[in-house]
Design a protein around this motif. Structure first.
Motif, mmCIF file in Angstrom:
data_model
loop_
_atom_site.group_PDB
_atom_site.id
_atom_site.type_symbol
_atom_site.label_atom_id
_atom_site.label_comp_id
_atom_site.label_asym_id
_atom_site.label_seq_id
_atom_site.Cartn_x
_atom_site.Cartn_y
_atom_site.Cartn_z
ATOM 1 N N LEU B 101 0.898 -1.216 0.081
ATOM 2 C CA LEU B 101 -0.200 -0.268 -0.084
ATOM 3 C C LEU B 101 0.823 1.128 -0.121
ATOM 4 O O LEU B 101 0.665 2.186 -0.898
ATOM 5 C CB LEU B 101 -1.083 0.047 1.218
ATOM 6 C CG LEU B 101 -2.115 -0.985 1.153
ATOM 7 C CD1 LEU B 101 -2.813 -1.097 2.441
ATOM 8 C CD2 LEU B 101 -3.081 -0.501 -0.108
ATOM 9 N N ALA B 102 2.089 1.071 0.694
ATOM 10 C CA ALA B 102 2.820 2.389 0.723
ATOM 11 C C ALA B 102 3.580 2.557 -0.544
ATOM 12 O O ALA B 102 3.848 3.661 -0.958
ATOM 13 C CB ALA B 102 3.923 2.205 1.890
ATOM 14 N N HIS B 103 3.909 1.552 -1.008
ATOM 15 C CA HIS B 103 4.647 1.583 -2.466
ATOM 16 C C HIS B 103 3.894 1.795 -3.356
ATOM 17 O O HIS B 103 4.343 2.831 -4.363
ATOM 18 C CB HIS B 103 5.298 -0.100 -2.727
ATOM 19 C CG HIS B 103 6.118 0.030 -3.905
ATOM 20 N ND1 HIS B 103 7.676 0.463 -3.699
ATOM 21 C CD2 HIS B 103 5.879 -0.542 -4.963
ATOM 22 C CE1 HIS B 103 8.030 0.326 -4.996
ATOM 23 N NE2 HIS B 103 7.166 -0.033 -5.787
ATOM 24 N N GLY B 108 2.299 6.377 -7.289
ATOM 25 C CA GLY B 108 1.454 7.020 -7.919
ATOM 26 C C GLY B 108 0.021 6.441 -7.944
ATOM 27 O O GLY B 108 -0.834 7.159 -8.811
ATOM 28 N N TYR B 109 -0.089 5.338 -7.663
ATOM 29 C CA TYR B 109 -1.196 4.679 -7.880
ATOM 30 C C TYR B 109 -2.404 5.192 -7.104
ATOM 31 O O TYR B 109 -2.042 5.697 -5.943
ATOM 32 C CB TYR B 109 -1.052 3.209 -7.303
ATOM 33 C CG TYR B 109 -0.437 2.216 -8.581
ATOM 34 C CD1 TYR B 109 -1.041 2.034 -9.717
ATOM 35 C CD2 TYR B 109 0.815 1.652 -8.281
ATOM 36 C CE1 TYR B 109 -0.401 1.314 -10.807
ATOM 37 C CE2 TYR B 109 1.292 0.999 -9.109
ATOM 38 C CZ TYR B 109 0.759 0.646 -10.482
ATOM 39 O OH TYR B 109 1.489 -0.014 -11.392
ATOM 40 N N ARG B 110 -3.608 5.272 -7.620
ATOM 41 C CA ARG B 110 -4.572 6.022 -6.913
ATOM 42 C C ARG B 110 -5.646 4.920 -6.196
ATOM 43 O O ARG B 110 -6.609 5.207 -5.585
ATOM 44 C CB ARG B 110 -5.347 6.687 -7.679
ATOM 45 C CG ARG B 110 -4.531 8.018 -8.637
ATOM 46 C CD ARG B 110 -4.103 8.696 -7.575
ATOM 47 N NE ARG B 110 -5.457 9.561 -6.757
ATOM 48 C CZ ARG B 110 -5.781 10.664 -7.437
ATOM 49 N NH1 ARG B 110 -5.478 11.088 -8.451
ATOM 50 N NH2 ARG B 110 -6.805 10.962 -6.589
ATOM 51 N N ALA B 111 -5.611 3.627 -6.487
ATOM 52 C CA ALA B 111 -6.463 2.549 -5.607
ATOM 53 C C ALA B 111 -5.735 1.150 -5.952
ATOM 54 O O ALA B 111 -4.617 1.114 -6.852
ATOM 55 C CB ALA B 111 -7.702 2.578 -6.265
ATOM 56 N N MET B 112 -6.119 0.320 -5.231
ATOM 57 C CA MET B 112 -5.540 -0.959 -5.375
ATOM 58 C C MET B 112 -6.898 -2.009 -5.494
ATOM 59 O O MET B 112 -7.718 -1.793 -4.679
ATOM 60 C CB MET B 112 -4.795 -1.452 -4.186
ATOM 61 C CG MET B 112 -4.063 -2.836 -4.229
ATOM 62 S SD MET B 112 -2.808 -3.397 -2.876
ATOM 63 C CE MET B 112 -1.537 -1.931 -2.991
ATOM 64 N N GLN B 158 -9.538 -0.600 -2.621
ATOM 65 C CA GLN B 158 -9.385 0.425 -1.834
ATOM 66 C C GLN B 158 -8.809 1.537 -2.440
ATOM 67 O O GLN B 158 -7.951 1.652 -3.321
ATOM 68 C CB GLN B 158 -8.046 -0.156 -0.930
ATOM 69 C CG GLN B 158 -8.018 0.884 0.137
ATOM 70 C CD GLN B 158 -6.886 0.304 1.299
ATOM 71 O OE1 GLN B 158 -6.422 1.169 2.271
ATOM 72 N NE2 GLN B 158 -6.545 -0.908 1.480
ATOM 73 N N LEU B 159 -9.177 2.796 -2.511
ATOM 74 C CA LEU B 159 -8.808 4.022 -2.764
ATOM 75 C C LEU B 159 -7.849 4.368 -1.906
ATOM 76 O O LEU B 159 -7.559 4.155 -0.666
ATOM 77 C CB LEU B 159 -9.751 5.053 -2.566
ATOM 78 C CG LEU B 159 -10.902 5.136 -3.632
ATOM 79 C CD1 LEU B 159 -12.040 6.095 -3.436
ATOM 80 C CD2 LEU B 159 -10.590 5.241 -5.239
ATOM 81 N N LEU B 160 -6.470 4.755 -2.500
ATOM 82 C CA LEU B 160 -5.303 5.085 -1.793
ATOM 83 C C LEU B 160 -5.215 6.742 -1.660
ATOM 84 O O LEU B 160 -5.836 7.456 -2.205
ATOM 85 C CB LEU B 160 -3.899 4.792 -2.802
ATOM 86 C CG LEU B 160 -4.224 3.222 -3.019
ATOM 87 C CD1 LEU B 160 -2.825 2.669 -3.632
ATOM 88 C CD2 LEU B 160 -3.977 2.453 -1.618
#
Lengths: 160, 160
Positions: B101-103, B108-112, B158-160
């Motif tokens: 999640l931190a990485h 620059g990812y906005r969601a997983m 999950q939105l980041l």
């Protein structure tokens, strides 16, 4: 409308359909800048069965079918459909989807899943719903639309 | 626990983790009969960033990260995590997921998105929920479990 398996010799006609849609980048999560050969390698790849819909000898649409997952998920198929620019609204997508549902049953698939239906593609959402698909998931802001910005996408699903 | 990018020289240690899980076929939609080289080509493929989690120099877990879609969907990443048999219950999966999640935010990812969490994998579902993921979709009978038969799978997000 006649729907049949695509042959290698259909590549140019298929490219003429899929390239403008890929370039537009509003409905499929494909790189809008991919080359024509990359696009054809994707659409007609060995992991897929590819079909064309033709009327009076002119190819007006194309779709692919593949297992959506491997292993314990391979009884669920996934399809993508594209209709030639200027030929929309004539029932070609509907005809291809009906064909794909029948073909999927024939091949023993137990369900069909669309992983990523952009929520702003309302005509497609309504069409798939009218053909028995349900929205089983909503992916918040999962699509960066070139016009509308970040919009949701739907997961749609139908048991066969 | 130290989490770092995987090197080519980690392949044997990674194979020792992922092959038993793939063979068991209860949590991932991968062909249980795939070869070790196919499994490594999948897990360490060029489309992915692959990490290992080690403790006292022993690799106890591995995960990958990749864009879940291309084009307008490439700001959403997807990950897969596997923990070495016998090392579960020690927080390794949790540590890897927190790291991912931190990485992902860093990149620059906005969601997983997890596309396919088998519903019978209750420990994983609870773990992902405790780390902020929500079940945003349910895929009916999408997984043919070798013990439990056809079971549902979840889409988690999950939105980041």
């Amino acid at each position: 409308m006649n729907i049949r398996k695509a042959a290698a010799s259909d590549a140019a006609a298929i490219a003429a359909i899929i390239i403008p849609i890929i370039r537009e980048g509003t409905t499929y999560t494909l790189d809008p800048d991919m080359s024509e050969s990359e696009a054809l390698a994707y659409w007609m790849g060995r992991d897929k069965k590819t079909f064309v819909a033709e009327q009076d000898g002119v190819i007006l649409g194309t779709y692919y079918m593949r297992p959506n997952q491997a292993g314990g998920g391979r009884h669920v198929c996934n399809c993508g459909y594209m209709t030639r620019a200027g030929a929309t609204g004539r029932g070609i997508a509907r005809g291809m989807c009906e064909h794909s549902l029948a073909h999927a049953r024939l091949r023993g698939y137990r369900a069909m899943q669309f992983n990523f239906v952009v929520s702003t593609n309302e005509r497609a959402v309504r069409l798939w719903q009218s053909l028995g698909f349900e929205i089983v998931g909503r992916l918040p802001a999962a699509f960066r639309h070139p016009v509308h910005g970040d919009v949701d996408a739907f997961v749609m699903y139908q048991l066969l």
